[in-house]
Design a protein around this motif. Structure first.
Motif, mmCIF file in Angstrom:
data_model
loop_
_atom_site.group_PDB
_atom_site.id
_atom_site.type_symbol
_atom_site.label_atom_id
_atom_site.label_comp_id
_atom_site.label_asym_id
_atom_site.label_seq_id
_atom_site.Cartn_x
_atom_site.Cartn_y
_atom_site.Cartn_z
ATOM 1 N N ASN A 4 0.832 -1.205 0.000
ATOM 2 C CA ASN A 4 0.000 0.000 0.000
ATOM 3 C C ASN A 4 0.863 1.251 0.000
ATOM 4 O OD1 ASN A 4 -2.628 -1.020 -0.069
ATOM 5 N ND2 ASN A 4 -2.708 -1.325 2.140
ATOM 6 N N ILE A 5 0.351 2.277 -0.640
ATOM 7 C CA ILE A 5 0.985 3.597 -0.613
ATOM 8 C C ILE A 5 0.116 4.501 0.252
ATOM 9 C CG2 ILE A 5 1.518 5.654 -1.951
ATOM 10 C CD1 ILE A 5 3.515 3.749 -2.703
ATOM 11 N N PHE A 6 0.692 5.048 1.304
ATOM 12 C CA PHE A 6 0.021 6.034 2.152
ATOM 13 C C PHE A 6 0.561 7.404 1.771
ATOM 14 C CE2 PHE A 6 -0.106 2.047 4.381
ATOM 15 C CZ PHE A 6 -1.345 2.024 4.993
ATOM 16 N N ARG A 7 -0.333 8.283 1.367
ATOM 17 C CA ARG A 7 0.093 9.595 0.868
ATOM 18 C C ARG A 7 -0.175 10.670 1.907
ATOM 19 N NH1 ARG A 7 -2.071 14.042 -2.003
ATOM 20 N NH2 ARG A 7 -0.503 15.060 -3.301
ATOM 21 N N LEU A 8 0.875 11.395 2.276
ATOM 22 C CA LEU A 8 0.746 12.557 3.148
ATOM 23 C C LEU A 8 0.938 13.816 2.307
ATOM 24 C CD1 LEU A 8 2.822 11.500 6.302
ATOM 25 C CD2 LEU A 8 0.335 11.519 6.049
ATOM 26 N N THR A 9 -0.049 14.674 2.309
ATOM 27 C CA THR A 9 0.073 15.944 1.605
ATOM 28 C C THR A 9 0.967 16.884 2.408
ATOM 29 O OG1 THR A 9 -1.817 16.954 2.716
ATOM 30 C CG2 THR A 9 -2.276 15.661 0.725
ATOM 31 N N ALA A 10 1.325 18.006 1.808
ATOM 32 C CA ALA A 10 2.097 19.016 2.527
ATOM 33 C C ALA A 10 1.337 19.494 3.755
ATOM 34 C CB ALA A 10 2.404 20.181 1.594
ATOM 35 N N THR A 11 0.014 19.568 3.654
ATOM 36 C CA THR A 11 -0.814 19.974 4.798
ATOM 37 C C THR A 11 -0.760 18.937 5.910
ATOM 38 O OG1 THR A 11 -2.306 21.179 3.330
ATOM 39 C CG2 THR A 11 -3.148 20.617 5.520
ATOM 40 N N ASP A 12 -0.763 17.644 5.548
ATOM 41 C CA ASP A 12 -0.648 16.584 6.543
ATOM 42 C C ASP A 12 0.674 16.674 7.294
ATOM 43 O OD1 ASP A 12 -3.116 15.444 5.830
ATOM 44 O OD2 ASP A 12 -2.183 14.219 4.268
ATOM 45 N N VAL A 13 1.750 16.894 6.542
ATOM 46 C CA VAL A 13 3.075 16.988 7.166
ATOM 47 C C VAL A 13 3.128 18.188 8.105
ATOM 48 C CG1 VAL A 13 5.545 17.287 6.745
ATOM 49 C CG2 VAL A 13 4.201 15.811 5.234
ATOM 50 N N ALA A 14 2.551 19.305 7.682
ATOM 51 C CA ALA A 14 2.515 20.499 8.540
ATOM 52 C C ALA A 14 1.713 20.230 9.810
ATOM 53 C CB ALA A 14 1.922 21.675 7.766
ATOM 54 N N ARG A 15 0.630 19.453 9.685
ATOM 55 C CA ARG A 15 -0.189 19.110 10.849
ATOM 56 C C ARG A 15 0.608 18.248 11.829
ATOM 57 N NH1 ARG A 15 -5.544 18.574 12.466
ATOM 58 N NH2 ARG A 15 -6.048 16.649 13.621
ATOM 59 N N LEU A 16 1.387 17.312 11.303
ATOM 60 C CA LEU A 16 2.227 16.486 12.165
ATOM 61 C C LEU A 16 3.265 17.335 12.897
ATOM 62 C CD1 LEU A 16 2.853 13.347 9.918
ATOM 63 C CD2 LEU A 16 1.432 13.463 11.970
ATOM 64 N N LYS A 17 3.829 18.297 12.202
ATOM 65 C CA LYS A 17 4.797 19.192 12.834
ATOM 66 C C LYS A 17 4.143 19.981 13.965
ATOM 67 C CE LYS A 17 8.015 20.016 8.997
ATOM 68 N NZ LYS A 17 8.621 21.071 8.144
ATOM 69 N N ASP A 18 2.925 20.410 13.717
ATOM 70 C CA ASP A 18 2.207 21.165 14.748
ATOM 71 C C ASP A 18 1.927 20.282 15.964
ATOM 72 O OD1 ASP A 18 0.719 23.632 15.569
ATOM 73 O OD2 ASP A 18 -0.974 22.238 15.549
ATOM 74 N N LYS A 19 1.585 19.013 15.727
ATOM 75 C CA LYS A 19 1.331 18.090 16.828
ATOM 76 C C LYS A 19 2.602 17.813 17.622
ATOM 77 C CE LYS A 19 -1.223 14.467 16.138
ATOM 78 N NZ LYS A 19 -1.812 13.232 15.571
ATOM 79 N N ALA A 20 3.752 17.877 16.952
ATOM 80 C CA ALA A 20 5.018 17.593 17.635
ATOM 81 C C ALA A 20 5.374 18.679 18.634
ATOM 82 C CB ALA A 20 6.139 17.432 16.618
ATOM 83 N N LYS A 21 4.906 19.908 18.390
ATOM 84 C CA LYS A 21 5.136 21.027 19.315
ATOM 85 C C LYS A 21 6.607 21.159 19.686
ATOM 86 C CE LYS A 21 0.517 20.909 21.434
ATOM 87 N NZ LYS A 21 -0.046 19.824 20.634
ATOM 88 N N SER A 22 7.462 21.072 18.686
ATOM 89 C CA SER A 22 8.896 21.197 18.922
ATOM 90 C C SER A 22 9.514 22.038 17.830
ATOM 91 C CB SER A 22 9.558 19.818 18.944
ATOM 92 O OG SER A 22 10.956 19.948 18.983
ATOM 93 N N THR A 23 10.376 22.956 18.183
ATOM 94 C CA THR A 23 11.017 23.818 17.195
ATOM 95 C C THR A 23 12.354 23.253 16.738
ATOM 96 O OG1 THR A 23 12.043 25.104 18.968
ATOM 97 C CG2 THR A 23 9.920 25.882 18.114
ATOM 98 N N THR A 24 12.896 22.273 17.480
ATOM 99 C CA THR A 24 14.222 21.764 17.135
ATOM 100 C C THR A 24 14.187 20.389 16.473
ATOM 101 O OG1 THR A 24 14.451 20.824 19.357
ATOM 102 C CG2 THR A 24 15.305 23.057 19.015
ATOM 103 N N ALA A 25 13.204 19.573 16.807
ATOM 104 C CA ALA A 25 13.203 18.195 16.323
ATOM 105 C C ALA A 25 12.200 17.933 15.213
ATOM 106 C CB ALA A 25 12.925 17.237 17.486
ATOM 107 N N SER A 26 11.242 18.837 15.005
ATOM 108 C CA SER A 26 10.113 18.526 14.123
ATOM 109 C C SER A 26 10.401 18.840 12.665
ATOM 110 C CB SER A 26 8.862 19.282 14.593
ATOM 111 O OG SER A 26 9.101 20.674 14.615
ATOM 112 N N SER A 27 11.439 18.206 12.114
ATOM 113 C CA SER A 27 11.642 18.281 10.676
ATOM 114 C C SER A 27 10.598 17.406 9.992
ATOM 115 C CB SER A 27 13.047 17.799 10.308
ATOM 116 O OG SER A 27 13.152 16.404 10.543
ATOM 117 N N SER A 28 10.428 17.586 8.707
ATOM 118 C CA SER A 28 9.448 16.771 7.975
ATOM 119 C C SER A 28 9.790 15.290 8.088
ATOM 120 C CB SER A 28 9.407 17.195 6.505
ATOM 121 O OG SER A 28 8.938 18.524 6.374
#
Length: 487
Positions: A251-275
């Motif tokens: 299976n291919i699971f597709r994350l859009t740019a918006t999905d990746v940004a949402r994950l970064k927001d959930k991480a709540k980290s400025t140093t570790a939350s690279s894509s």
């Protein structure tokens, strides 16, 4: 959000006919020598197959024009990359693999498909039939007996489609390149094909990554597994993980740019939350909790059952590659041609992965890369001198996301898509970039605005290729969407 590529009816036979096979030799005389292989190279003695798809181009209307252009460029590139025309050998005195630069030649194959490029299906979706676009072994009748009939380290196949498009399939031994050095090779191949200077002169001396004398490994390396009694060439042919005989769902699971940004927001980290870190953390949680030791016959697998069916006391270790070129002191030359990536890791009990905040998982992934200092990298290389072994973990994330193979500008344009050929391993998860829009790889791609290209590059999503047994795939899918949607 986090969409799953539809299961497609894939062509099982691309109806490929091979018209011509030969060896291509360096266009100029090259020095006969032996190329030292580092301890990183030593454990990567297996072939990697990639396919690069191109649409029709107005300046190359005839299939033989492209084939001859590629063949000519290959002969020329084998001068600065002379090791690609050599053969792998085992030094009986050191029990180490080496490359004998004997100019025995690289493989070249010309083929055609009865289909048009748009008829073979979604290029992103894993299709085992793409293996027909890559030659993995040359006919023994055309090999050089003086070279021991050994297979080439590099084989390139050009397969034309009835629409005028074509595929460039490459099979090369992983000991020759890692992903970054392969990208530079493609840039240089494209430059030579366009009669331009090399993008960068390859740095071929791999002694720069030799073990220290005496070797010294002061760190513990749980990410590595020791091998025993390695005394023959066959013993020195480990893969990262063994292929499985189980039936697997792909299976291919597709994350859009918006999905990746949402994950970064959930991480709540400025140093570790690279894509990469947030996507890898999501994959780790889903893979660890979907690997069940119990038998679950219920086909309606939801989030709670998927999580509870995991063995909470089991440790899960995720592996991923880190480029050590800029981490060493002094840094490696950017044009270093060998393998210069090492396996970083993060470990935790499944119970912890189920309970800790997503931000903590991202931090654990980030810590694995931070651990890869000059001293740690040297310790890994020396460990290989002392013990011999290969990466060891529950799952490996192999990222093709940012390598940019589809950004290489050939005389016939950029690839429509570039991907590895699917292999039957359930413990390796691949990250791919999105497929280009039509106008980006067409013959008019040169007119695409810089702003548009930069905007897409900065906001690109990612495709995640997962191969698992059916029930584990159901659990993975349930967990993936649950975690992605969770606040």
């Amino acid at each position: 959000m986090g969409s799953l590529h539809d299961q497609l009816t894939l062509l099982q036979d691309l109806k490929v006919t091979v018209h011509h096979s030969c060896l291509v030799f360096p266009s100029q005389q090259t020095q006969k020598k032996t190329v030292f292989l580092s301890n990183i190279d030593q454990v990567l003695n297996f072939d990697v197959q990639t396919v690069h798809f191109f649409g029709a181009h107005k300046d190359f209307p005839e299939s033989q024009i492209v084939a001859e252009k590629v063949k000519d460029a290959l002969a020329k590139i084998l001068v600065p990359y002379d090791f690609l025309a050599g053969r792998l050998k085992l030094n009986p005195n050191t029990s180490r693999l080496e490359i004998d630069c004997n100019a025995a030649g690289a493989g070249f194959v010309v083929a055609s498909s009865e289909y048009g490029l748009d008829e073979i299906g979604d290029l992103v979706y894993p299709n085992s039939a793409f293996a027909q676009l890559v030659c993995t072994a040359m006919d023994s009748r055309i090999l050089n007996p003086a070279a021991g009939d050994d297979q080439p380290l590099f084989i390139l196949q050009v397969t034309t489609f009835k629409c005028g498009g074509f595929a460039m399939g490459i099979s090369n031994n992983h000991a020759t390149f890692d992903g970054l050095s392969f990208r530079l090779f493609l840039d240089n191949l494209a430059a030579v094909a366009a009669n331009k200077p090399l993008v960068a002169i390859p740095y071929n001396d791999r002694h720069i990554l030799a073990a220290r004398s005496p070797p010294h490994a002061p760190f513990l390396h749980p990410e590595l597994q020791e091998l025993k009694n390695m005394s023959t060439l066959d013993d020195l042919n480990p893969t990262v993980f063994e292929a499985t005989q189980e039936e697997l769902d792909f299976n291919i699971f597709r994350l859009t740019a918006t999905d990746v940004a949402r994950l970064k927001d959930k991480a709540k980290s400025t140093t570790a939350s690279s894509s990469f870190n947030v996507v890898t953390a999501l994959i780790w949680r889903c893979k660890a909790l979907s690997s069940s030791s119990s038998s679950d016959d219920d086909e309606d697998v939801n989030y709670k059952r998927a999580a509870s069916s995991s063995s909470s006391s089991r440790e899960s270790r995720i592996l991923y590659a880190v480029d050590i070129r800029p981490r060493l002191k002094p840094p490696l030359p950017k044009a270093y041609t060998g393998n210069a990536v090492l396996t970083a890791y993060a470990s935790a009990k499944c119970r912890e992965l189920e309970e800790v905040p997503f931000s903590r998982m991202v931090e654990m992934v980030s810590e694995g890369a931070t651990r890869m200092t000059d001293e740690y990298a040297r310790s890994v290389i020396d460990w290989g001198e002392l013990h011999k072994g290969f990466p060891h973990g529950e799952v490996l994330v192999s990222s093709w996301w940012r390598l940019g193979f589809a950004d290489v500008e050939y005389p016939w344009g950029k690839p429509r898509y570039s991907c590895p050929v699917v292999y039957h391993r359930k413990d390796i998860i691949l990250l791919f970039p999105e497929q280009r829009d039509m106008h980006e790889y067409s013959s008019s791609a040169s007119t695409t605005s810089t702003t548009t290209m930069a905007g897409r590059a900065g906001a690109a999503g990612v495709n995640i290729l997962v191969a698992l047994p059916h029930k584990e795939m159901q659990k993975f899918q349930a967990l993936f969407h649950k975690f992605l949607l969770d606040d």
